[in-house]
Enzyme design. Structure first.
Site, PDB file in Angstrom:
ATOM      1  N   ALA A  66       0.869  -1.177   0.000  1.00  0.00           N
ATOM      2  CA  ALA A  66       0.000   0.000   0.000  1.00  0.00           C
ATOM      3  C   ALA A  66       0.907   1.228   0.000  1.00  0.00           C
ATOM      4  O   ALA A  66       2.073   1.154   0.392  1.00  0.00           O
ATOM      5  CB  ALA A  66      -0.896  -0.014   1.224  1.00  0.00           C
ATOM      6  N   GLY A 110       0.665  -4.945   1.095  1.00  0.00           N
ATOM      7  CA  GLY A 110      -0.564  -4.998   0.308  1.00  0.00           C
ATOM      8  C   GLY A 110      -0.341  -5.611  -1.071  1.00  0.00           C
ATOM      9  O   GLY A 110      -1.277  -6.149  -1.664  1.00  0.00           O
TER      10      GLY A 110
HETATM   11  N1  CO8 Z   1       4.670   3.127  -0.647  1.00  0.00           N
HETATM   12  C1  CO8 Z   1       5.075   4.288  -1.185  1.00  0.00           C
HETATM   13  N2  CO8 Z   1       6.248   4.419  -1.858  1.00  0.00           N
HETATM   14  C2  CO8 Z   1       7.022   3.330  -1.983  1.00  0.00           C
HETATM   15  C3  CO8 Z   1       6.660   2.090  -1.438  1.00  0.00           C
HETATM   16  C4  CO8 Z   1       5.406   2.012  -0.749  1.00  0.00           C
HETATM   17  N3  CO8 Z   1       4.939   0.852  -0.232  1.00  0.00           N
HETATM   18  N4  CO8 Z   1       7.636   1.187  -1.714  1.00  0.00           N
HETATM   19  C5  CO8 Z   1       8.564   1.866  -2.411  1.00  0.00           C
HETATM   20  N5  CO8 Z   1       8.205   3.133  -2.575  1.00  0.00           N
HETATM   21  C6  CO8 Z   1       8.941   4.204  -3.271  1.00  0.00           C
HETATM   22  C7  CO8 Z   1      10.143   4.669  -2.477  1.00  0.00           C
HETATM   23  O1  CO8 Z   1       9.770   5.596  -1.501  1.00  0.00           O
HETATM   24  C8  CO8 Z   1      11.021   5.242  -3.559  1.00  0.00           C
HETATM   25  O2  CO8 Z   1      10.544   6.524  -3.881  1.00  0.00           O
HETATM   26  P1  CO8 Z   1      11.585   7.740  -4.156  1.00  0.00           P
HETATM   27  O3  CO8 Z   1      12.352   7.289  -5.364  1.00  0.00           O
HETATM   28  O4  CO8 Z   1      10.700   8.898  -4.396  1.00  0.00           O
HETATM   29  O5  CO8 Z   1      12.430   7.823  -2.931  1.00  0.00           O
HETATM   30  C9  CO8 Z   1      10.747   4.338  -4.753  1.00  0.00           C
HETATM   31  O6  CO8 Z   1       9.506   3.673  -4.472  1.00  0.00           O
HETATM   32  C10 CO8 Z   1      11.796   3.280  -4.954  1.00  0.00           C
HETATM   33  O7  CO8 Z   1      11.975   2.595  -3.730  1.00  0.00           O
HETATM   34  P2  CO8 Z   1      13.404   2.343  -3.062  1.00  0.00           P
HETATM   35  O8  CO8 Z   1      14.347   3.438  -3.407  1.00  0.00           O
HETATM   36  O9  CO8 Z   1      13.188   2.060  -1.600  1.00  0.00           O
HETATM   37  O10 CO8 Z   1      13.854   1.014  -3.838  1.00  0.00           O
HETATM   38  P3  CO8 Z   1      14.812  -0.143  -3.324  1.00  0.00           P
HETATM   39  O11 CO8 Z   1      15.033  -1.022  -4.502  1.00  0.00           O
HETATM   40  O12 CO8 Z   1      15.980   0.419  -2.604  1.00  0.00           O
HETATM   41  O13 CO8 Z   1      13.933  -0.940  -2.225  1.00  0.00           O
HETATM   42  C11 CO8 Z   1      11.946  -1.996  -1.387  1.00  0.00           C
HETATM   43  C12 CO8 Z   1      12.787  -1.637  -2.621  1.00  0.00           C
HETATM   44  C13 CO8 Z   1      12.694  -3.028  -0.521  1.00  0.00           C
HETATM   45  C14 CO8 Z   1      10.670  -2.631  -1.921  1.00  0.00           C
HETATM   46  C15 CO8 Z   1      11.640  -0.735  -0.535  1.00  0.00           C
HETATM   47  O14 CO8 Z   1      11.142   0.271  -1.398  1.00  0.00           O
HETATM   48  C16 CO8 Z   1      10.631  -0.945   0.557  1.00  0.00           C
HETATM   49  O15 CO8 Z   1      10.975  -1.494   1.596  1.00  0.00           O
HETATM   50  N6  CO8 Z   1       9.390  -0.497   0.342  1.00  0.00           N
HETATM   51  C17 CO8 Z   1       8.342  -0.564   1.338  1.00  0.00           C
HETATM   52  C18 CO8 Z   1       7.811  -1.976   1.449  1.00  0.00           C
HETATM   53  C19 CO8 Z   1       6.733  -2.042   2.511  1.00  0.00           C
HETATM   54  O16 CO8 Z   1       6.943  -1.753   3.667  1.00  0.00           O
HETATM   55  N7  CO8 Z   1       5.515  -2.442   2.093  1.00  0.00           N
HETATM   56  C20 CO8 Z   1       4.372  -2.551   3.001  1.00  0.00           C
HETATM   57  C21 CO8 Z   1       3.610  -1.280   3.027  1.00  0.00           C
HETATM   58  S1  CO8 Z   1       2.316  -1.320   4.243  1.00  0.00           S
HETATM   59  C22 CO8 Z   1       1.072  -2.186   3.499  1.00  0.00           C
HETATM   60  O17 CO8 Z   1       1.179  -2.600   2.382  1.00  0.00           O
HETATM   61  C23 CO8 Z   1      -0.172  -2.407   4.320  1.00  0.00           C
HETATM   62  C24 CO8 Z   1      -1.266  -2.998   3.453  1.00  0.00           C
HETATM   63  C25 CO8 Z   1      -2.595  -2.807   4.123  1.00  0.00           C
HETATM   64  C26 CO8 Z   1      -3.730  -2.826   3.085  1.00  0.00           C
HETATM   65  C27 CO8 Z   1      -4.778  -1.825   3.358  1.00  0.00           C
HETATM   66  C28 CO8 Z   1      -4.355  -0.394   3.012  1.00  0.00           C
HETATM   67  C29 CO8 Z   1      -5.073   0.686   3.711  1.00  0.00           C
END
Ligand code: CO8
Length: 259
Positions: A66, A110
């Site tokens: 998400a 998500g």
């Molecule tokens: N949300 C928003 N932006 C994101 C997300 C995300 N989940 N994941 C990545 N991005 C963005 C980063 O902020 C980054 O943006 P920017 O270039 O502007 O800084 C861009 O995508 C690229 O990401 P990274 O630079 O971090 O890329 P890496 O290759 O270094 O890392 C990862 C990749 C490991 C996937 C890392 O981005 C990460 O850990 N992301 C978050 C993963 C996470 O925690 N997901 C769970 C989110 S909570 C959730 O899903 C709850 C669901 C509940 C459902 C109901 C909703 C109300």
């Protein structure tokens, strides 16, 4: 219909393909994206030509969860009061046509939950699955704590939900989360071939099979078996059952009605 955060196309006239398309955010599932996804799913559901849907992302990410930026300011009143999750995330569960998740790259939070809401998952060898919400001070909120243990068992689901670690495609296949793992460059070929095969079957039988398998996760065994029996019996009232069996006996290919 023009979409901003997804791409939609048909393949071989009978398969609908939806591609999540927020590449810079690793397909983070923003509220607007989820609304578009629901609209596209409903449009394919209503399209009589379509027999199966494939949902996919980019090579790097099916969806990294998400949208954390959007969620960061949510209050209890937003998520509970507005019923946000049920409203926009569960449309996919109402779709009666099969939906295949073709997953490459990250399927986290998500994103993993969305993949698990599909009927089965075909994974590229670079796929990585996880429920990292714990690292954000929350828990999965779109079915992850329920669907993951049903798919991979309690021990691995606990491991993933409590540590927030990711599992790779091989581990996900061993655990039963995904139906097959294929090389990244073959992912769409494989998913589309499966979808074309399914869309060539009799529609009523496909719908019944999906409904019955889903029942296996939603109630006692005896109820599921009875539900299956009733639908099994009902399919003997269809032209497709006559055609399928006549074709087998006559050693020819069946011509299903597709409706
Ligand atoms: N949300 C928003 N932006 C994101 C997300 C995300 N989940 N994941 C990545 N991005 C963005 C980063 O902020 C980054 O943006 P920017 O270039 O502007 O800084 C861009 O995508 C690229 O990401 P990274 O630079 O971090 O890329 P890496 O290759 O270094 O890392 C990862 C990749 C490991 C996937 C890392 O981005 C990460 O850990 N992301 C978050 C993963 C996470 O925690 N997901 C769970 C989110 S909570 C959730 O899903 C709850 C669901 C509940 C459902 C109901 C909703 C109300």
């Amino acid at each position: 219909m023009a979409y901003e955060f997804i791409q939609v196309r048909t393949e071989g006239e009978r398969v609908g393909v939806i591609t999540l398309n927020r590449p810079k955010q690793l397909n983070a599932l923003s509220p607007a994206l989820m609304v578009e996804l629901g609209q596209a799913l409903k449009a394919f559901e209503a399209d009589e030509a379509i027999g199966c849907i494939v949902l996919t992302g980019s090579e790097k990410a099916f969806a990294a969860g998400a949208d954390i930026g959007a969620m960061a300011t949510y209050t209890f009143a937003d998520v509970y009061g507005d019923d946000y999750i049920t409203r926009d995330w569960e449309t996919i569960r109402s779709i009666r046509k099969p939906v295949i998740a073709a997953v490459s790259g990250f399927a986290l939070g998500g994103g993993c939950e969305l993949a698990m809401m599909c009927d089965f998952i075909i994974a590229a060898d670079n796929a990585r699955f996880g429920q990292p919400e714990i690292k954000l001070g929350i828990i999965p909120g779109a079915g992850g704590t329920q669907r993951l243990p049903r798919a991979v068992g309690k021990s691995k689901a606990m491991d993933l939900a409590l540590t927030g670690r990711m599992m790779n495609a091989d581990e996900a296949e061993r655990a039963g989360l995904v139906s097959r793992v294929v090389p990244l460059d073959k992912l769409m070929d494989e998913a589309l071939a499966a979808a074309l095969t399914i869309s060539g079957m009799g529609r009523l039988a496909v719908m019944a099979a999906k409904e019955c398998v889903n029942r296996a996760f939603e109630g006692p065994l005896a109820d599921g078996v009875m539900f299956e029996r009733r639908l099994f019996h009902a399919l003997f009232a269809t032209e497709d059952q006559k055609e399928g069996m006549d074709a087998f006996v006559a050693k020819r290919a069946p011509q299903f009605k597709h409706r």
